[in-house]
Write an enzyme that holds these catalytic residues in place. Structure first.
Site: not given
Length: 303
Positions: A179, A194, A237
């Site tokens: 994730h 990230h 995103k």
């Protein structure tokens, strides 16, 4: 009678994993200690990118009110130059080996063959071979959180790579590592994602289109922090924040520090004299070990 009730309550809490030696240890970790250690980790990141190894082109800065517009306002890729020498360092190579191990769609079961598990072990061990990784362990060991480096590595492995269900509660389709560092698609949108290294790899492969940024941190050297808008393989995103130019071990260490000491909370760190908040989330729908929670997400907080 009161003593009996207190003892019964304590036993119940212990059995449910809400009250253990780890909780007591973390109560002794102050905000000031977290800030001090984060500065130390920042200084110890010898594998961070230099200005000659990494060149970015942030282009269009948009206000936070426009992050959801979905407009491509930057004609060029974010990354202009990334040194192959930088990416060939041991922790980078070990990290890169992990990126192709995952299915991006939630709901698709993740399989972990033995060679992928070996890659997980390799990345964690490479991290522990750095002064940065050793410093993090030494601090947590001094606080009584972990009794040995092997215990620390095993917990990191479960915390980051342990599988859980992010979709129907049954299919083991996600992990903290996937994730946070690789990214997922859930509900038709990009979730997580990230990592600047993953961002660069996807740009290079032609499956990521950088749109704009809504935040650029105050740092004049790497690592910096950007809040970005982008399209990954057809999915948008709205705001993806990431450290830019840090080593993979720094990413892992700073998020682990915050998750272990301030799970599910805003964690205030200090990097190069600048304050930054890091948000972590616990995955509360399943657990490992004696009631420990997997890491659900972690990222730098950007306006």
């Amino acid at each position: 009678m009161k003593i009996i009730l207190i003892l019964c309550l304590s036993i119940t809490l212990i059995s449910q994993g809400h009250f253990d030696s780890l909780d007591l240890s973390l109560a002794n970790v102050s905000d000031a200690e977290i800030k001090s250690l984060s500065e130390t980790l920042y200084k110890l990141d010898s594998n961070r990118a230099t200005a000659s190894e990494l060149l970015i082109d942030p282009q269009t800065l948009i206000p936070s009110s426009q992050t959801g517009s979905g407009n491509d306002l930057s004609p060029q890729p974010l990354f202009k130059v990334v040194s192959s020498t930088l990416l060939s360092k041991p922790t980078y190579e070990a990290f890169l080996d992990l990126l192709d191990n995952y299915k991006k769609m939630t709901g698709e079961v993740e399989d972990v063959p033995s060679h992928e598990e070996q890659e997980q072990d390799s990345f964690l061990q490479q991290t522990m071979n750095t002064n940065l990784g050793k410093e993090l362990f030494n601090f947590l060991h001094s606080k009584g959180v972990y009794g040995s480096q092997s215990e620390f590595l095993q917990d990191l492995k479960m915390m980051w790579f342990g599988l859980y269900s992010r979709s129907d509660g049954v299919k083991l389709d996600s992990s903290g590592f996937e994730h946070i560092f690789v990214g997922e698609i859930k509900g038709g949108k990009v979730s997580g994602f990230h990592s600047w290294v993953q961002f660069y790899q996807c740009e290079k492969q032609g499956i990521l289109n950088y749109y704009s940024h809504s935040f650029d941190g105050p740092w004049t050297t790497y690592p910096d922090v950007l809040g970005m808008q982008f399209n990954w393989d057809g999915y948008f995103k709205e705001l993806g924040s990431a450290f830019i130019g840090c080593s993979p071990e720094f990413d892992l260490a700073i998020y682990s520090l915050c998750y272990i000491t301030r799970p599910g909370k805003k964690c205030d760190v200090s990097l190069g004299g600048h304050s930054l908040g890091i948000q972590t989330y616990t995955w509360d729908k399943s657990s490992y070990g004696d009631g420990k929670k997997f890491i659900g997400s972690a990222y730098p907080i950007t306006p």
